[in-house]
Design an enzyme around this catalytic site. Sequence first.
Site, PDB file in Angstrom:
ATOM      1  N   CYS A  42       0.831  -1.223   0.000  1.00 29.63           N
ATOM      2  CA  CYS A  42       0.000   0.000   0.000  1.00 29.63           C
ATOM      3  C   CYS A  42       0.852   1.253   0.000  1.00 29.63           C
ATOM      4  O   CYS A  42       0.371   2.350  -0.301  1.00 29.63           O
ATOM      5  CB  CYS A  42      -0.862   0.096   1.263  1.00 29.63           C
ATOM      6  SG  CYS A  42      -1.746  -1.370   1.673  1.00 29.63           S
ATOM      7  N   GLY A 278      -6.725 -13.899   2.788  1.00 35.28           N
ATOM      8  CA  GLY A 278      -6.254 -12.791   1.961  1.00 35.28           C
ATOM      9  C   GLY A 278      -7.010 -12.632   0.658  1.00 35.28           C
ATOM     10  O   GLY A 278      -8.171 -13.039   0.534  1.00 35.28           O
ATOM     11  N   GLY A 297      -5.735  -4.997   2.492  1.00 32.90           N
ATOM     12  CA  GLY A 297      -4.689  -5.477   3.391  1.00 32.90           C
ATOM     13  C   GLY A 297      -5.209  -5.737   4.787  1.00 32.90           C
ATOM     14  O   GLY A 297      -4.849  -6.725   5.437  1.00 32.90           O
TER      15      GLY A 297
END
Lengths: 444, 444
Positions: A42, A278, A297
């Site tokens: 990110c 995930g 995330g």
Amino acid sequence: MKVVIVGGGAGGISTASNLRKLDEEVEIVVLTRDNQVSYSPCAIPYVLSDRIHSFDDIVMRTVDDYKAKNIDVMLETEVTGVDSAKKQITYSKNGVVQTMNYDKLVLATGGSPFVPPMKGVDLDGVFKIRTLDDGKQVKEWAENCKSALVTGAGLIGIEIAYAFKKMGLKVTLCEMLPQIVPRSLDPDMAKILTDYLIEEGIDVVLGQPITELKGEDGKVKKAVFEDGTEADADMVILATGVRAELNLAKMAGCDCGRWAILVNDRMATTVPDVYAVGDCVESYSAILRSNTVSQLGTTAVRQAKTLAQTLAGKRSRFNPVLNSMVSKVGKLEFGAVGLTRSFAQQNSIKAVVGKVEALTRARYYPNAKPMNVKVICDADGTIIGCQIIAEERVAERIDTMTLAITQELTCFELSNMEFAYAPPVSMVTDPLVIAVEEVSKKFN
Amino acid sequence: MKVVIVGGGAGGISTASNLRKLDEEVEIVVLTRDNQVSYSPCAIPYVLSDRIHSFDDIVMRTVDDYKAKNIDVMLETEVTGVDSAKKQITYSKNGVVQTMNYDKLVLATGGSPFVPPMKGVDLDGVFKIRTLDDGKQVKEWAENCKSALVTGAGLIGIEIAYAFKKMGLKVTLCEMLPQIVPRSLDPDMAKILTDYLIEEGIDVVLGQPITELKGEDGKVKKAVFEDGTEADADMVILATGVRAELNLAKMAGCDCGRWAILVNDRMATTVPDVYAVGDCVESYSAILRSNTVSQLGTTAVRQAKTLAQTLAGKRSRFNPVLNSMVSKVGKLEFGAVGLTRSFAQQNSIKAVVGKVEALTRARYYPNAKPMNVKVICDADGTIIGCQIIAEERVAERIDTMTLAITQELTCFELSNMEFAYAPPVSMVTDPLVIAVEEVSKKFN
């Protein structure tokens, strides 16, 4: 017991760390294709914009750090097969193919960037941004460019377009759909952000797919849109989203849904002793009461926490998701949670909306900034979504609304809630309250 | 119908404005002793520190603005009597005593500053700060001072001490109790703030009542503490809290509790057609399940909203309070909601505590600041209090915790909640989550 984790992103590595905290004995191996582990993807756009000065800064831990915790991280290792009957994986490292047995297997294989169908996508200078190496290559390439085009105006696309502008490039941000951030913002809220990007000198092209990338000497030079117009593009970033990587899951025999691996709320797949977390799994939407993908995330990190508990024999549940998000581009912070009005309508939910422009501080306090808030309720007044744009103090208000939605509060209930107030940090009646009061009025 | 409102502070004036929005016909009269109406007393310290440049800036509306809404505001008018049988008040303006009949009477009489027993309190240069005029007088006096002493280290006391420091004075802040902000912070959290005030050059004297103020030529010069030590004080501010003004309520025959007027959740007193809001009423504590005082501007504003609904014949309830607060002194923002650990212990509630120092942004992101969070749970893990200190993003986290406490969430539940994340604005695991995880561990 031996836990084998495939994938070294947020989901995989957090599962390893959390599990080690709960169990000092269990053998933990993490295999990743990448040549790094434990960095923050990110943050890549912020390194490009030089807000963060080096890619090294965003690497949190090394393989040695994990070794010290008795976690074996194998870099540049490709897992090529799973035999869930034998409880064995096949992997390749430095060209050597080997097998490894597991007691518990964790698939944290993430997603691969989606490459939209267009001519010229193989030209040099066309990049996706997923790994730290991708980031480094992009930075290097950009240093010899005059123009860049980013296709896909989701969070990453916008952040990268802004970063290129800060690098001094001529930047085009294009999106096939007629608005930016279509997943999280309604068109009216997206427009505030679009206007800001344009003000910052970014060309924003909406509702136009790219049909072709044109090159010179094998290097990309221009993008051609459906209507025949062209944009300069010494480089192109494909920020058109990711698709779950499902090859290993399918080999293992795991059931997959429309988008990704199906897991229960303890992160177990349909195959015994195989778990997944995930970007490669589906989540359950708290509002729609059906499956969705939550490629965030934070979702991976929270799933990893639940999975570590599961593997350690403790009881923990991963809750349905609302996909709360926030980002910051230049001076503007924007965030959203729950359903947009558009998405509610697509799902035949009658939406009642309150939209206000308030302030981040008391009106008379210096540097009070406009804060745009949109709240979406269903026909009973139950809050189902919220979008906020301002120069400050957005993220935590999204968190408050996340909690309100989780608790199924109505606009009437929230409008009576206590909010902390002091002139330098808030308004005496919070922007969220003003917004839910707007919704409430529509029920009179 | 004629509604007569006694008091032009947040409670009184907001009742008038809200009622007018709901009912265009009702006759509304507001009587106030003050020579101004609709200003923000919370902002006075920030005018003293010159963060806000003029007292004029914090006046929101004039008498003419209210006239335009058909609300009659009578300034410099002292209400001296109530006859609830006749439904009549007596008031004095410019020395002329008159009566006025009402259909509904609203007591928004607020509180008067508490003057602690000490010699010399009548000396020139000893001030309380309650009205805009008080603020102006203090600013004028301070311009000819070298030193100032503030007694009472609640929010207002601290904010004013800091303002005097910014004005270049030698400042002593003293508190009879052994810590600052005793109502909202535990000693360990208060210490972070005390250390900062000392770092800023303020002398902080704790656990020492002032026994005497000494003067020269009728002007205050020094304060003498119980232990005999002295502090320079060319001016003294009494910031030792306010006591509800109950004279009129008692004349009207309203029942009062230990501290203030008793009202039901529609803001009605025990006397027919007499209502009350603001600092002069008692509130019900959501956690202690007993009455408390909540002398906050936001409480007055929310009570006024409920009362306006009541007066307009609509159903609305004022909810139990948690007394969420926030303030900013210099670079530090601090806030709290619910019970402190100390207060829980005084009330025989077994408190389980999590305390962490986290960050306001991702670790690698520039200008990430330390954030101190303390969460207090009861023996079941239900969250009952939270205190936060950081340089940014405190207020909204207090709001999230207010909602969590209102919904009676446990630390276990909150630790699984979604929080919005982006590196420039938050940590991947929010400081609140880290704090509730700390509490959760103590239940294993």
